[in-house]
Design a protein around this motif. Structure first.
Motif, PDB file in Angstrom:
ATOM      1  N   ARG A 136      46.552  29.524  40.532  1.00 25.74           N
ATOM      2  CA  ARG A 136      45.108  29.418  40.335  1.00 25.74           C
ATOM      3  C   ARG A 136      44.636  30.759  39.774  1.00 25.74           C
ATOM      4  N   PHE A 137      43.465  30.741  39.179  1.00 27.71           N
ATOM      5  CA  PHE A 137      43.005  31.977  38.546  1.00 27.71           C
ATOM      6  C   PHE A 137      42.761  33.088  39.568  1.00 27.71           C
ATOM      7  N   ARG A 138      42.338  32.707  40.753  1.00 26.20           N
ATOM      8  CA  ARG A 138      42.135  33.753  41.770  1.00 26.20           C
ATOM      9  C   ARG A 138      43.479  34.372  42.154  1.00 26.20           C
ATOM     10  N   LEU A 148      38.411  38.205  38.902  1.00 28.14           N
ATOM     11  CA  LEU A 148      38.560  36.813  38.475  1.00 28.14           C
ATOM     12  C   LEU A 148      37.915  36.582  37.117  1.00 28.14           C
ATOM     13  N   LEU A 152      39.660  34.845  33.909  1.00 29.84           N
ATOM     14  CA  LEU A 152      39.107  33.621  33.324  1.00 29.84           C
ATOM     15  C   LEU A 152      38.758  33.852  31.859  1.00 29.84           C
ATOM     16  N   TYR A 155      41.866  33.878  29.787  1.00 32.75           N
ATOM     17  CA  TYR A 155      42.426  32.532  29.661  1.00 32.75           C
ATOM     18  C   TYR A 155      41.655  31.718  28.628  1.00 32.75           C
ATOM     19  N   HIS A 156      40.353  31.762  28.706  1.00 28.34           N
ATOM     20  CA  HIS A 156      39.549  30.967  27.771  1.00 28.34           C
ATOM     21  C   HIS A 156      39.727  31.461  26.337  1.00 28.34           C
TER      22      HIS A 156
ATOM     23  N   LEU B 148      33.967  28.995  33.361  1.00 32.31           N
ATOM     24  CA  LEU B 148      34.342  27.926  34.271  1.00 32.31           C
ATOM     25  C   LEU B 148      35.624  27.252  33.789  1.00 32.31           C
ATOM     26  N   ALA B 149      36.571  27.076  34.700  1.00 30.01           N
ATOM     27  CA  ALA B 149      37.855  26.448  34.357  1.00 30.01           C
ATOM     28  C   ALA B 149      38.111  25.288  35.310  1.00 30.01           C
ATOM     29  N   ARG B 151      41.011  22.238  36.332  1.00 30.58           N
ATOM     30  CA  ARG B 151      42.395  21.799  36.134  1.00 30.58           C
ATOM     31  C   ARG B 151      42.713  20.703  37.140  1.00 30.58           C
ATOM     32  N   ASP B 153      45.311  18.958  39.452  1.00 27.68           N
ATOM     33  CA  ASP B 153      46.544  19.395  40.087  1.00 27.68           C
ATOM     34  C   ASP B 153      46.799  18.546  41.328  1.00 27.68           C
ATOM     35  N   GLU B 162      40.798  21.459  40.394  1.00 24.04           N
ATOM     36  CA  GLU B 162      40.552  22.835  40.805  1.00 24.04           C
ATOM     37  C   GLU B 162      39.508  23.410  39.854  1.00 24.04           C
ATOM     38  N   GLU B 164      37.218  26.750  39.036  1.00 24.07           N
ATOM     39  CA  GLU B 164      37.014  28.180  39.311  1.00 24.07           C
ATOM     40  C   GLU B 164      36.016  28.751  38.313  1.00 24.07           C
ATOM     41  N   PHE B 165      35.140  29.606  38.797  1.00 24.21           N
ATOM     42  CA  PHE B 165      34.183  30.263  37.913  1.00 24.21           C
ATOM     43  C   PHE B 165      33.553  31.434  38.643  1.00 24.21           C
ATOM     44  N   GLU B 171      32.675  34.986  43.045  1.00 21.65           N
ATOM     45  CA  GLU B 171      33.766  34.184  42.507  1.00 21.65           C
ATOM     46  C   GLU B 171      33.830  32.884  43.314  1.00 21.65           C
ATOM     47  N   TYR B 172      33.921  31.781  42.597  1.00 17.59           N
ATOM     48  CA  TYR B 172      33.978  30.484  43.251  1.00 17.59           C
ATOM     49  C   TYR B 172      35.297  29.795  42.940  1.00 17.59           C
ATOM     50  N   ASP B 173      35.831  29.164  43.966  1.00 21.06           N
ATOM     51  CA  ASP B 173      37.083  28.421  43.805  1.00 21.06           C
ATOM     52  C   ASP B 173      36.932  27.142  44.631  1.00 21.06           C
ATOM     53  N   LEU B 174      36.887  26.000  43.959  1.00 20.11           N
ATOM     54  CA  LEU B 174      36.660  24.742  44.673  1.00 20.11           C
ATOM     55  C   LEU B 174      37.734  23.722  44.343  1.00 20.11           C
ATOM     56  N   GLU B 175      37.958  22.828  45.289  1.00 18.73           N
ATOM     57  CA  GLU B 175      38.835  21.689  45.055  1.00 18.73           C
ATOM     58  C   GLU B 175      38.015  20.421  45.236  1.00 18.73           C
ATOM     59  N   GLU B 187      35.533  27.942  48.219  1.00 22.15           N
ATOM     60  CA  GLU B 187      35.676  29.353  48.554  1.00 22.15           C
ATOM     61  C   GLU B 187      34.740  30.170  47.694  1.00 22.15           C
ATOM     62  N   GLU B 275      34.808  30.875  53.167  1.00 21.81           N
ATOM     63  CA  GLU B 275      35.619  29.717  52.797  1.00 21.81           C
ATOM     64  C   GLU B 275      35.290  28.564  53.726  1.00 21.81           C
TER      65      GLU B 275
END
Lengths: 167, 295
Positions: A136-138, A148, A152, A155-156, B148-149, B151, B153, B162, B164-165, B171-175, B187, B275
Motif C-alpha cells: 500500500r502507499f502508506r 505519503l 502518491l 506514483y501518479h 487519490l489512489a 486499487r 485487492d 484500497e 489512499e489519499f 493521510e487517509y487509508d481506507l478499505e 485510518e 484507526e
C-alpha cells in the motif's frame, strides 16, 4: 505466503517453488530498477532466495513476507552499488540492458524499458513496490521514509508517463 | 488505458523477465514432524496441474462408467446367470443378482478453483463508488483530496478497494468492501514530514516518565476523540512506545463492533493517528464516528 513459508520451513520443496513463482517478478524487478543491470539483478535475486531458504522464519521479525524479501533485496542491491563505487565506474559496454533479452516478447521489452528509462528512480520504486510488491502507499512511504503525499504524487506521475508510452 | 491495465502489463513483463528457475535448492526437513517420512521423501513431486488433470480424468471416467451402468443393462452375464438359475423359488437370487452388478456412484465433478487473478468485477461497486464512499467517510471533498489512489485487492479472503489519499494535512487509508461498498477500515494519520537527511543528528535523550501525560490521560483523550464512554470500551489498554524519536501512547479498545486504535503524543497529548476497523464478526458499522480535525 506466510503459510507457504511455514511449509517451506517444514521442508516442502513445492512450497518454495510457490513462493518463488509468486515473488520472482517483484524481487527481480526491484533489483533491476536499483542496479540497472540484468546480470547483477539475477545475482541479487538468487542471493535473496538463498537467504530465505537458510532462515525461512526470519521474515517474522520484519513483518510481512513480501516486505522482508524486498527489504533484503534493497539491502543487497545497496551493498552491490557500494562495491561498484569502490571499484570505480563500470564500463557501460559491460552492462547488460535489462530489456535486451531476446526471449522476451516485444511488449514485455517495451514495458520494462519504459519503466526503467522513462521513470525517475523514485517513481520506479513507487510503481514497482505498489504493483509488483503489493505494498500500500502508506507502506511504501514507511519503507522509503517519505511522506505519503510524495509517494502518491510519484506514483501518479509515473502512471501518467507509462500510459503515454504504452497506449 | 486504465491503471489496472498498466499494472497487468508490468506484472507480466517483470515476471517473464525474472529467471524462471531460482537456482536454489531448498533445504530438506531435518526433524521428523509427521509420520511416514521415508515414503513422503520419496513421493514424486508432480506439478499441481498434472495432479488436477489426472484427478479430472479419473472423475470423468467414473461419471462415464456410472452413466453407462445406470442404463438398464441387457443380458449381462450376471443377469443371464440369474435367468438360468431358479429365480422362481428363490426370490433372493434376483436381489443378489441386482446387487452383484457393480454400481459406481458418479462422483460430483471436481470444482476447479478459480485462479486468484480472476476477479468478478461486474458484481463490485466500482472504483468511482469506492472513491466516493472513502471521501464521505473522511469528510473530505473530492477537490481537497490529493493524489487519490484506488486499487482492487484481496484482503483476508474478500475483495476490497484500497483507497489512499492526503487531505488537509492528514493521510487517509481506507478499505471498502468491493461487493457492498461498506467501509471496512479507515485510518487517518497526521501527514508525516520528509525524512531528515543523514547528516542530521538524532535528538538525544529520552522523555522522562514524569514529562508525559500518563497512560490514563492518553486513554481519556482517545475515548473522547472516539466519542466513546469509558464504561462502554472493551479491552481498553495503553502502551508507551518510542517512535521516530518521539514518545507516544498507543491506545486500543473496542466498542459496538468497531476496533479503535490511537497514537497520542506522550508529551503534548496530541492525537497523531486514528484507526477504526470494523470487527469482521460484526456486520454493523457505526457511521457516527468523527473524522474531523480535532484542533
Amino acid at each position: 505466503m506466510a503459510d507457504c513459508l511455514g511449509r517451506m520451513a517444514a521442508g516442502e520443496a513445492e512450497a518454495f517453488e510457490e513462493i518463488y513463482r509468486g515473488t520472482r517478478g517483484a524481487v527481480y524487478g526491484f533489483a533491476l530498477s536499483l542496479l540497472k543491470n540484468a546480470h547483477d539483478a539475477e545475482d541479487v535475486a538468487q542471493e535473496v532466495y538463498l537467504r530465505l531458504c537458510a532462515d525461512p522464519k526470519r521474515y517474522r521479525e520484519e513483518g510481512k513476507p513480501m516486505a522482508y524479501l524486498l527489504r533484503l533485496t534493497r539491502n543487497l542491491c545497496y551493498d552491490r552499488l557500494r562495491a561498484r563505487q569502490l571499484r570505480g565506474t563500470e564500463p557501460l559496454l559491460e552492462q547488460a540492458a535489462p530489456w535486451a533479452d531476446p526471449a522476451l516478447s516485444q511488449e514485455d521489452r517495451l514495458v520494462i524499458r519504459s519503466c526503467l528509462e522513462e521513470l525517475r528512480e523514485e517513481e520506479q520504486r513507487a510503481v514497482l513496490l505498489h504493483v509488483l510488491g503489493g505494498f500500500r502507499f502508506r507502506e511504501i512511504a514507511a519503507f522509503e521514509g517519505e511522506p505519503l503525499s510524495t509517494v502518491l504524487s510519484r506514483y501518479h506521475r509515473a502512471m501518467k508517463k507509462l500510459r503515454k508510452v504504452l497506449s | 488505458m486504465r491503471n489496472r491495465d498498466i499494472h497487468k502489463k508490468l506484472r507480466q513483463a517483470f515476471d517473464h523477465a525474472a529467471p524462471q528457475t531460482s537456482g536454489v535448492t531448498p533445504p530438506v526437513a531435518r526433524a521428523a514432524v509427521v509420520r511416514d517420512e521415508a515414503p513422503k521423501a520419496a513421493r514424486p513431486t508432480l506439478p499441481r496441474w498434472a495432479l488436477v488433470s489426472a484427478a479430472a480424468v479419473v472423475v470423468l471416467f467414473c461419471v462415464f462408467v456410472g452413466a453407462h451402468l445406470m442404463r438398464e443393462p441387457e443380458n449381462t452375464p450376471l443377469q443371464a446367470a440369474a435367468k438360468v438359475g431358479d429365480s422362481e423359488t428363490d426370490p433372493t437370487a434376483a436381489v443378489v443378482t441386482a446387487t452383484a452388478s457393480p454400481i459406481i456412484t458418479p462422483e460430483p465433478a471436481i470444482v476447479v478453483a478459480v485462479s486468484s487473478s480472476a476477479t468478478p468485477e461486474l458484481a463490485f461497486v466500482g472504483e468511482d463508488r469506492a472513491r466516493a464512499v472513502a471521501l464521505e467517510q473522511a469528510g473530505a471533498a473530492a477537490e481537497q483530496a490529493e493524489h487519490l489512489a484506488v486499487r482492487l485487492d484481496r484482503e483476508d479472503g474478500r475483495w476490497v478497494y484500497e483507497v489512499e489519499f492526503v487531505a488537509e494535512g492528514y493521510e487517509y487509508d481506507l478499505e471498502i468492501d468491493a461487493e457492498t461498498g461498506k467501509v471496512l477500515k479507515a485510518e487517518k494519520e497526521k501527514q508525516r514530514e520528509k525524512k531528515a537527511s543523514s547528516t542530521d543528528k538524532a535528538t538525544p535523550g529520552q522523555t522522562a516518565a514524569s514529562d508525559t501525560i500518563g497512560a490514563q490521560e492518553a486513554k481519556r483523550i482517545a475515548l473522547e476523540k472516539a466519542g466513546v464512554a469509558a464504561g462502554d470500551a472493551d479491552g481498553l489498554k495503553a502502551e508507551r512506545e518510542k517512535e521516530k524519536g518521539r514518545t507516544v501512547y498507543e491506545v486500543e479498545f473496542r466498542e459496538n463492533g468497531i476496533e479503535y486504535e490511537y497514537k497520542i503524543d506522550a508529551e503534548t497529548g496530541e492525537v497523531l493517528s486514528e484507526e477504526k476497523e470494523r470487527d469482521r464478526d460484526n456486520d454493523r458499522y457505526d457511521h457516527d464516528d468523527d473524522d474531523e480535525d480535532d484542533d
